[in-house]
Design a protein around this motif. Structure first.
Motif, PDB file in Angstrom:
ATOM      1  N   GLY A 116      -3.953  10.682   4.312  1.00 58.49           N
ATOM      2  CA  GLY A 116      -3.044   9.705   5.050  1.00 58.49           C
ATOM      3  C   GLY A 116      -3.705   8.518   5.233  1.00 58.49           C
ATOM      4  N   ILE A 117      -2.997   7.175   5.185  1.00 57.14           N
ATOM      5  CA  ILE A 117      -3.666   5.914   5.364  1.00 57.14           C
ATOM      6  C   ILE A 117      -3.102   5.265   6.293  1.00 57.14           C
ATOM      7  CG2 ILE A 117      -4.417   3.923   4.601  1.00 57.14           C
ATOM      8  CD1 ILE A 117      -4.820   5.382   1.779  1.00 57.14           C
ATOM      9  N   TYR A 118      -3.842   4.718   7.330  1.00 61.63           N
ATOM     10  CA  TYR A 118      -3.324   4.011   8.580  1.00 61.63           C
ATOM     11  C   TYR A 118      -3.957   3.024   8.742  1.00 61.63           C
ATOM     12  CZ  TYR A 118      -6.288   6.405  11.777  1.00 61.63           C
ATOM     13  OH  TYR A 118      -7.350   6.806  12.348  1.00 61.63           O
ATOM     14  N   LEU A 119      -3.517   1.767   9.714  1.00 60.10           N
ATOM     15  CA  LEU A 119      -4.340   0.784   9.940  1.00 60.10           C
ATOM     16  C   LEU A 119      -4.740   1.088  11.530  1.00 60.10           C
ATOM     17  CD1 LEU A 119      -5.300  -1.898   9.135  1.00 60.10           C
ATOM     18  CD2 LEU A 119      -3.323  -3.138  10.105  1.00 60.10           C
ATOM     19  N   LYS A 120      -6.036   1.221  11.832  1.00 60.12           N
ATOM     20  CA  LYS A 120      -6.475   1.763  13.038  1.00 60.12           C
ATOM     21  C   LYS A 120      -5.870   0.958  14.074  1.00 60.12           C
ATOM     22  CE  LYS A 120     -10.330   3.910  14.996  1.00 60.12           C
ATOM     23  NZ  LYS A 120     -10.787   5.130  14.280  1.00 60.12           N
ATOM     24  N   GLY A 121      -5.718  -0.374  14.092  1.00 59.58           N
ATOM     25  CA  GLY A 121      -5.593  -1.321  15.169  1.00 59.58           C
ATOM     26  C   GLY A 121      -3.710  -1.329  15.455  1.00 59.58           C
ATOM     27  N   ASP A 122      -3.097  -0.687  14.444  1.00 60.73           N
ATOM     28  CA  ASP A 122      -1.679  -0.703  14.586  1.00 60.73           C
ATOM     29  C   ASP A 122      -1.239   0.830  14.747  1.00 60.73           C
ATOM     30  OD1 ASP A 122      -1.621  -3.199  13.784  1.00 60.73           O
ATOM     31  OD2 ASP A 122      -0.880  -3.109  11.966  1.00 60.73           O
ATOM     32  N   ALA A 123      -2.122   1.795  14.532  1.00 66.95           N
ATOM     33  CA  ALA A 123      -1.686   3.108  14.804  1.00 66.95           C
ATOM     34  C   ALA A 123      -2.157   3.612  16.466  1.00 66.95           C
ATOM     35  CB  ALA A 123      -2.328   4.014  13.815  1.00 66.95           C
ATOM     36  N   PRO A 124      -1.185   4.602  16.845  1.00 60.41           N
ATOM     37  CA  PRO A 124      -1.836   4.932  18.083  1.00 60.41           C
ATOM     38  C   PRO A 124      -3.080   5.835  18.219  1.00 60.41           C
ATOM     39  CG  PRO A 124       0.268   6.060  17.126  1.00 60.41           C
ATOM     40  CD  PRO A 124      -0.172   5.261  16.516  1.00 60.41           C
ATOM     41  N   PHE A 127       0.556   4.101   6.836  1.00 63.07           N
ATOM     42  CA  PHE A 127       1.180   3.609   5.590  1.00 63.07           C
ATOM     43  C   PHE A 127       1.888   4.738   4.723  1.00 63.07           C
ATOM     44  CE2 PHE A 127      -1.986   0.309   6.503  1.00 63.07           C
ATOM     45  CZ  PHE A 127      -1.126  -0.807   6.291  1.00 63.07           C
ATOM     46  N   GLY A 128       1.263   5.861   4.773  1.00 60.17           N
ATOM     47  CA  GLY A 128       1.670   6.885   3.952  1.00 60.17           C
ATOM     48  C   GLY A 128       0.725   7.906   3.451  1.00 60.17           C
ATOM     49  N   PHE A 129       1.208   9.014   2.641  1.00 58.18           N
ATOM     50  CA  PHE A 129       0.199  10.206   2.365  1.00 58.18           C
ATOM     51  C   PHE A 129       0.137  10.189   0.963  1.00 58.18           C
ATOM     52  CE2 PHE A 129       2.221  11.387   6.539  1.00 58.18           C
ATOM     53  CZ  PHE A 129       1.332  11.619   7.094  1.00 58.18           C
ATOM     54  N   CYS A 130      -0.629  10.957   0.266  1.00 54.69           N
ATOM     55  CA  CYS A 130      -0.962  11.044  -1.139  1.00 54.69           C
ATOM     56  C   CYS A 130      -1.932  12.102  -1.351  1.00 54.69           C
ATOM     57  CB  CYS A 130      -1.307   9.806  -1.640  1.00 54.69           C
ATOM     58  SG  CYS A 130      -3.348   9.515  -1.432  1.00 54.69           S
ATOM     59  N   LEU A 131      -1.794  12.748  -2.502  1.00 50.35           N
ATOM     60  CA  LEU A 131      -2.619  13.900  -2.929  1.00 50.35           C
ATOM     61  C   LEU A 131      -3.918  13.233  -3.009  1.00 50.35           C
ATOM     62  CD1 LEU A 131      -2.972  16.737  -3.834  1.00 50.35           C
ATOM     63  CD2 LEU A 131      -2.363  16.032  -6.058  1.00 50.35           C
ATOM     64  N   SER A 132      -4.982  13.742  -2.432  1.00 50.50           N
ATOM     65  CA  SER A 132      -6.616  13.234  -2.680  1.00 50.50           C
ATOM     66  C   SER A 132      -7.150  13.974  -3.718  1.00 50.50           C
ATOM     67  CB  SER A 132      -6.975  13.391  -1.135  1.00 50.50           C
ATOM     68  OG  SER A 132      -8.318  13.055  -1.506  1.00 50.50           O
ATOM     69  N   GLY A 133      -7.583  13.228  -4.687  1.00 57.33           N
ATOM     70  CA  GLY A 133      -8.061  13.869  -5.827  1.00 57.33           C
ATOM     71  C   GLY A 133      -7.334  14.948  -6.709  1.00 57.33           C
ATOM     72  N   ALA A 134      -7.661  16.146  -7.033  1.00 58.32           N
ATOM     73  CA  ALA A 134      -6.941  17.072  -7.839  1.00 58.32           C
ATOM     74  C   ALA A 134      -6.285  18.003  -6.786  1.00 58.32           C
ATOM     75  CB  ALA A 134      -7.942  17.646  -8.666  1.00 58.32           C
ATOM     76  N   LEU A 152       0.787  -1.229  -0.128  1.00 59.45           N
ATOM     77  CA  LEU A 152      -0.022  -0.008   0.053  1.00 59.45           C
ATOM     78  C   LEU A 152       0.843   1.224  -0.015  1.00 59.45           C
ATOM     79  CD1 LEU A 152      -2.920   1.191   0.173  1.00 59.45           C
ATOM     80  CD2 LEU A 152      -2.808   0.920   2.493  1.00 59.45           C
ATOM     81  N   SER A 153       1.992   1.303   0.774  1.00 61.26           N
ATOM     82  CA  SER A 153       2.931   2.490   0.902  1.00 61.26           C
ATOM     83  C   SER A 153       3.504   2.646  -0.638  1.00 61.26           C
ATOM     84  CB  SER A 153       4.058   2.168   1.753  1.00 61.26           C
ATOM     85  OG  SER A 153       3.765   2.036   3.001  1.00 61.26           O
ATOM     86  N   THR A 154       3.748   1.838  -1.326  1.00 57.05           N
ATOM     87  CA  THR A 154       4.125   2.012  -2.695  1.00 57.05           C
ATOM     88  C   THR A 154       2.928   2.618  -3.557  1.00 57.05           C
ATOM     89  OG1 THR A 154       5.837   0.112  -2.646  1.00 57.05           O
ATOM     90  CG2 THR A 154       5.352   0.962  -4.803  1.00 57.05           C
ATOM     91  N   ALA A 155       1.846   1.955  -3.583  1.00 58.96           N
ATOM     92  CA  ALA A 155       0.818   2.449  -4.302  1.00 58.96           C
ATOM     93  C   ALA A 155       0.351   3.961  -4.217  1.00 58.96           C
ATOM     94  CB  ALA A 155      -0.578   1.703  -3.981  1.00 58.96           C
ATOM     95  N   LEU A 156       0.852   4.443  -2.998  1.00 61.38           N
ATOM     96  CA  LEU A 156       0.471   6.016  -2.551  1.00 61.38           C
ATOM     97  C   LEU A 156       1.575   6.890  -3.143  1.00 61.38           C
ATOM     98  CD1 LEU A 156      -0.318   5.657   1.290  1.00 61.38           C
ATOM     99  CD2 LEU A 156      -1.893   6.049  -0.788  1.00 61.38           C
ATOM    100  N   GLN A 157       2.557   6.294  -3.935  1.00 65.08           N
ATOM    101  CA  GLN A 157       3.769   7.062  -4.477  1.00 65.08           C
ATOM    102  C   GLN A 157       3.450   7.400  -6.117  1.00 65.08           C
ATOM    103  OE1 GLN A 157       7.429   5.150  -3.892  1.00 65.08           O
ATOM    104  NE2 GLN A 157       7.079   4.939  -1.552  1.00 65.08           N
ATOM    105  N   ASP A 158       2.641   8.497  -6.219  1.00 69.50           N
ATOM    106  CA  ASP A 158       2.139   8.761  -7.589  1.00 69.50           C
ATOM    107  C   ASP A 158       3.306   9.604  -8.229  1.00 69.50           C
ATOM    108  OD1 ASP A 158       1.151   9.989  -9.630  1.00 69.50           O
ATOM    109  OD2 ASP A 158      -0.624  10.524  -8.901  1.00 69.50           O
ATOM    110  N   CYS A 159       4.038   9.051  -9.115  1.00 65.57           N
ATOM    111  CA  CYS A 159       4.799   9.552  -9.860  1.00 65.57           C
ATOM    112  C   CYS A 159       4.645  10.703 -10.998  1.00 65.57           C
ATOM    113  CB  CYS A 159       6.226   8.921 -10.251  1.00 65.57           C
ATOM    114  SG  CYS A 159       5.795   7.736 -11.180  1.00 65.57           S
ATOM    115  N   ILE A 160       3.300  10.430 -11.084  1.00 68.52           N
ATOM    116  CA  ILE A 160       2.733  11.060 -12.703  1.00 68.52           C
ATOM    117  C   ILE A 160       2.121  12.653 -12.205  1.00 68.52           C
ATOM    118  CG2 ILE A 160       1.080  11.158 -14.351  1.00 68.52           C
ATOM    119  CD1 ILE A 160       1.526   8.201 -14.457  1.00 68.52           C
ATOM    120  N   HIS A 161       1.148  12.454 -11.228  1.00 69.64           N
ATOM    121  CA  HIS A 161       0.480  13.880 -10.806  1.00 69.64           C
ATOM    122  C   HIS A 161       0.947  14.502  -9.843  1.00 69.64           C
ATOM    123  CE1 HIS A 161      -2.514  11.141 -12.874  1.00 69.64           C
ATOM    124  NE2 HIS A 161      -2.758  12.203 -13.289  1.00 69.64           N
TER     125      HIS A 161
END
Length: 87
Positions: free
Chosen positions: A50-58, A37-44, A1-10
């Motif tokens: 920011g995406i995280y797994l609730k059970g694993d995050a504080p 997991f990481g951050f990404c631009l949301s839409g335009a 999932l962390s890799t999927a958040l790395q948008d190198c086009i937009h």
């Protein structure tokens, strides 16, 4: 999932219009906050997702991110809808 958040086009082009986006994208999310997991631009933009797994995050994840990436803005914790629209 962390890799999927790395948008190198937009994201590289839109980050020029959003000065704080780079602080999120260049951060090492795993060391920033456990369970993140990481951050990404949301839409335009201009929202950042920011995406995280609730059970694993504080439970104070928003406060931890705000303390490490100090920018003005609203941080909203929302759940993912796994069901979608039911009719």
């Amino acid at each position: 999932l962390s890799t999927a958040l790395q948008d190198c086009i937009h994201q590289p082009h839109r980050s020029q219009l959003m000065p704080h986006l780079g602080q999120f994208l260049e951060s090492d999310a795993h060391t920033l906050v456990p369970g993140l997991f990481g951050f990404c631009l949301s839409g335009a933009g201009p929202s950042v997702l920011g995406i995280y797994l609730k059970g694993d995050a504080p439970s104070n994840i928003i406060e931890l991110v705000k303390s490490k990436i100090p920018i003005e803005g609203d941080f909203i914790d929302v759940a993912i809808d796994n069901l979608g629209l039911l009719m």
